[in-house]
Design an enzyme around this catalytic site. Sequence first.
Site, short mmCIF file in Angstrom:
data_model
loop_
_atom_site.label_atom_id
_atom_site.label_comp_id
_atom_site.label_asym_id
_atom_site.label_seq_id
_atom_site.Cartn_x
_atom_site.Cartn_y
_atom_site.Cartn_z
N SER A 1 1.05 -1.25 -0.02
CA SER A 1 -0.12 -0.15 0.22
C SER A 1 0.79 1.27 -0.08
CB SER A 1 -1.07 -0.08 1.18
OG SER A 1 -1.98 1.01 1.04
N HIS B 1 -7.97 -5.01 -1.19
CA HIS B 1 -6.77 -4.27 -0.84
C HIS B 1 -5.81 -4.98 0.17
CE1 HIS B 1 -4.53 -0.67 -0.49
NE2 HIS B 1 -4.24 -1.01 0.92
N ASP C 1 -9.93 -3.28 -6.18
CA ASP C 1 -9.44 -2.67 -4.84
C ASP C 1 -10.29 -1.54 -4.35
OD1 ASP C 1 -7.86 -1.19 -2.72
OD2 ASP C 1 -5.99 -2.08 -3.86
#
Length: 325
Positions: free
Chosen positions: A137, A294, A266
């Site tokens: 991320s 995600h 996502d």
Amino acid sequence: MTSQFTPPWWAKSPHIQTILPVLTKRPTPVLRRERLELEDGDFLDLDWLGQPEEGKPVVMAIHGLEGSARSHYASRLLHACEARGLAAVVHHHRSCSGESNRLPRSYHSGDTQDVAHSIRHIRRRYPNSPVLAVGYSLGGNVLGKFLGEQQSDSPIARAVVVSAPLRLAACAKRLEKGFSRVYQSYLIRQLQAKLAFKVTDARLGPAMPVHAHEVAQLSTFYDFDDKVTAPLHGFSDVHDYYDRASGLPFLRSITTPTLVLHAADDPFMTDAVIPRADELSSAVEYELNRYGGHVGFIDGGSPWRPQFYLERRILDFLLAVPSPK
């Protein structure tokens, strides 16, 4: 490339993929803490799994926003490394290791200097151990940007970038819509708590760009980044920050063998993060999966004991060929 990931029927929802890994997280392996003192008076914490052996690689994980070595994805990677006999280390962004950092500044999506410091430290201590890096991320955006900045001078042998918000402005706006606002609210509350601690601290408060009564008003990433992140880290405003810190423009300059993994569903992203072919260097392998959420990528097991594609894919890529660095 063609997707290799297929979710079970019960995990096709992006929200199940995103939330269930948090709810079913395994305990993190026993880790050894190492503190690195920085020239600006602050510190970084590294959490080590095992002891690097001469000539064998070190897997370095860079966590996401408000994550740590105890985040579900980091914990799973550590378990997978342990099973394969690999030494691993988690780089903690400032304020994310369980103790507030000492300065008004914190960390951000484009901050590659702290990661560079940790990597230099590891390479000095274990010069014959290749560093294999994984960024998740926000940490994935940082890693991609770092690799593009360093180009052929990169000290990293191979790398994987997972669920990275490579276009920050688009991702910030995405998190203001629909169910994605739940994720934004969860993360913003953590950022607000850290900010409230600093603005009320007698030593740090005067240097902070907002006052205590303004903290609760910063309810979106866009507002937080405009009022706090940008001024604290030398950007003129949120637009300057999002433009200069986004990782996508750096992908074309990467020379380190790198896998970039995204899921089309996502809930933190939009199609803006998907690079065109001409935005990727020949060293970058891009994998876009239809499903995965995600940092999810559940590919089997049961809702109570899910199994994951992610760690297998990461380590298979990192260990695919001998690393020359």
